[in-house]
Design a protein around this motif. Structure first.
Motif, PDB file in Angstrom:
ATOM      1  N   ASP A  66       2.008  15.877  -7.358  1.00 49.74           N
ATOM      2  CA  ASP A  66       0.850  15.553  -8.183  1.00 49.74           C
ATOM      3  C   ASP A  66       0.692  16.559  -9.324  1.00 49.74           C
ATOM      4  O   ASP A  66       0.363  16.186 -10.447  1.00 49.74           O
ATOM      5  CB  ASP A  66      -0.431  15.534  -7.337  1.00 49.74           C
ATOM      6  CG  ASP A  66      -0.508  14.316  -6.436  1.00 49.74           C
ATOM      7  OD1 ASP A  66       0.213  13.327  -6.677  1.00 49.74           O
ATOM      8  OD2 ASP A  66      -1.296  14.348  -5.474  1.00 49.74           O
ATOM      9  N   THR A  95      13.677   9.537  -7.872  1.00 51.72           N
ATOM     10  CA  THR A  95      12.498  10.247  -7.358  1.00 51.72           C
ATOM     11  C   THR A  95      11.335  10.166  -8.337  1.00 51.72           C
ATOM     12  O   THR A  95      10.218   9.802  -7.965  1.00 51.72           O
ATOM     13  CB  THR A  95      12.856  11.729  -7.101  1.00 51.72           C
ATOM     14  OG1 THR A  95      13.877  11.792  -6.109  1.00 51.72           O
ATOM     15  CG2 THR A  95      11.648  12.521  -6.644  1.00 51.72           C
ATOM     16  N   ARG A  98       9.942   6.480  -8.875  1.00 56.00           N
ATOM     17  CA  ARG A  98       9.116   6.034  -7.729  1.00 56.00           C
ATOM     18  C   ARG A  98       7.766   6.740  -7.720  1.00 56.00           C
ATOM     19  O   ARG A  98       6.726   6.118  -7.490  1.00 56.00           O
ATOM     20  CB  ARG A  98       9.854   6.289  -6.420  1.00 56.00           C
ATOM     21  CG  ARG A  98      11.028   5.363  -6.174  1.00 56.00           C
ATOM     22  CD  ARG A  98      11.560   5.477  -4.750  1.00 56.00           C
ATOM     23  NE  ARG A  98      11.769   6.844  -4.310  1.00 56.00           N
ATOM     24  CZ  ARG A  98      12.904   7.526  -4.423  1.00 56.00           C
ATOM     25  NH1 ARG A  98      13.945   6.952  -4.988  1.00 56.00           N
ATOM     26  NH2 ARG A  98      13.004   8.758  -3.976  1.00 56.00           N
ATOM     27  N   ARG A  99       7.777   8.038  -7.973  1.00 55.23           N
ATOM     28  CA  ARG A  99       6.525   8.811  -7.932  1.00 55.23           C
ATOM     29  C   ARG A  99       5.572   8.393  -9.046  1.00 55.23           C
ATOM     30  O   ARG A  99       4.361   8.283  -8.817  1.00 55.23           O
ATOM     31  CB  ARG A  99       6.841  10.308  -8.039  1.00 55.23           C
ATOM     32  CG  ARG A  99       5.644  11.178  -7.882  1.00 55.23           C
ATOM     33  CD  ARG A  99       5.149  11.117  -6.438  1.00 55.23           C
ATOM     34  NE  ARG A  99       3.984  11.979  -6.320  1.00 55.23           N
ATOM     35  CZ  ARG A  99       2.887  11.643  -5.674  1.00 55.23           C
ATOM     36  NH1 ARG A  99       2.804  10.494  -5.046  1.00 55.23           N
ATOM     37  NH2 ARG A  99       1.876  12.471  -5.634  1.00 55.23           N
ATOM     38  N   ALA A 101       5.400   5.461 -10.353  1.00 48.33           N
ATOM     39  CA  ALA A 101       4.863   4.156  -9.944  1.00 48.33           C
ATOM     40  C   ALA A 101       3.789   4.316  -8.879  1.00 48.33           C
ATOM     41  O   ALA A 101       2.737   3.669  -8.939  1.00 48.33           O
ATOM     42  CB  ALA A 101       5.991   3.259  -9.438  1.00 48.33           C
ATOM     43  N   GLU A 102       4.033   5.195  -7.895  1.00 42.36           N
ATOM     44  CA  GLU A 102       3.060   5.430  -6.816  1.00 42.36           C
ATOM     45  C   GLU A 102       1.734   5.951  -7.341  1.00 42.36           C
ATOM     46  O   GLU A 102       0.679   5.638  -6.797  1.00 42.36           O
ATOM     47  CB  GLU A 102       3.612   6.454  -5.815  1.00 42.36           C
ATOM     48  CG  GLU A 102       4.754   5.959  -4.973  1.00 42.36           C
ATOM     49  CD  GLU A 102       5.440   7.098  -4.210  1.00 42.36           C
ATOM     50  OE1 GLU A 102       5.017   8.266  -4.327  1.00 42.36           O
ATOM     51  OE2 GLU A 102       6.435   6.805  -3.522  1.00 42.36           O
ATOM     52  N   THR A 103       1.782   6.767  -8.377  1.00 42.45           N
ATOM     53  CA  THR A 103       0.564   7.381  -8.914  1.00 42.45           C
ATOM     54  C   THR A 103      -0.086   6.536 -10.006  1.00 42.45           C
ATOM     55  O   THR A 103      -1.098   6.940 -10.568  1.00 42.45           O
ATOM     56  CB  THR A 103       0.867   8.786  -9.469  1.00 42.45           C
ATOM     57  OG1 THR A 103       1.878   8.692 -10.483  1.00 42.45           O
ATOM     58  CG2 THR A 103       1.307   9.733  -8.366  1.00 42.45           C
ATOM     59  N   GLY A 104       0.491   5.379 -10.306  1.00 38.73           N
ATOM     60  CA  GLY A 104      -0.092   4.506 -11.320  1.00 38.73           C
ATOM     61  C   GLY A 104       0.144   4.973 -12.748  1.00 38.73           C
ATOM     62  O   GLY A 104      -0.518   4.513 -13.674  1.00 38.73           O
ATOM     63  N   THR A 106       2.875   4.515 -14.576  1.00 34.54           N
ATOM     64  CA  THR A 106       3.827   3.729 -15.365  1.00 34.54           C
ATOM     65  C   THR A 106       3.156   3.063 -16.566  1.00 34.54           C
ATOM     66  O   THR A 106       3.824   2.767 -17.555  1.00 34.54           O
ATOM     67  CB  THR A 106       4.531   2.667 -14.499  1.00 34.54           C
ATOM     68  OG1 THR A 106       3.541   1.883 -13.837  1.00 34.54           O
ATOM     69  CG2 THR A 106       5.441   3.336 -13.476  1.00 34.54           C
TER      70      THR A 106
END
Length: 138
Positions: A66, A95, A98-99, A101-104, A106
């Protein structure tokens, strides 16, 4: 053209000029709270070169925390304040991809999956800027 490198034991940065207007900063290793200063220094150095675009190549990251996402967001703000376009190179399956995308993130960053896609977009913008200057001068 490889131009230089620096970093810590966990995160290395190097940069290269793709042409006179585009500087690519390659990051390899772990981007977290303990290594964020490497990115801050590298981005500051890169922006001082006054490129049209700064590409952060995240394909070599093995970790993106983060705090790492936060430092990327700060780099984007700093680049915008300097009038420099910031782009991220991160494949969706890597890595960093993906991260993000996970945290919004993109939808917040200009993210490209490969060097060709970044290059095409940069060439398009450079072409439009040249045409605008020519038409304005004539």
């Amino acid at each position: 053209m490889e131009a230089g490198s620096q970093g810590s034991a966990r995160l290395k940065s190097s940069y290269r000029y793709d042409d006179l207007d585009v500087l690519t900063l390659l990051l390899a290793g772990e981007l977290d709270a303990g290594t964020a200063l490497v990115v801050v220094r590298a981005v500051t150095f890169a922006l001082a070169k006054r490129p049209m675009a700064l590409v952060l190549d995240l394909t070599g990251l093995t970790e993106l925390s983060d705090a790492g996402v936060h430092v990327l967001r700060a780099a984007q703000d700093r680049a915008a304040a300097e009038g420099v376009v910031l782009r991220l190179l991160a494949h969706p399956s890597d890595t960093a991809g993906r991260r993000l995308a996970e945290t919004g993130m993109t939808g917040v960053f200009d993210i490209y999956p490969d060097r060709t896609a970044v290059r095409v977009e940069t060439d398009r913008i450079a072409f439009l800027r040249r045409m605008r200057r020519r038409l304005g001068a004539g």
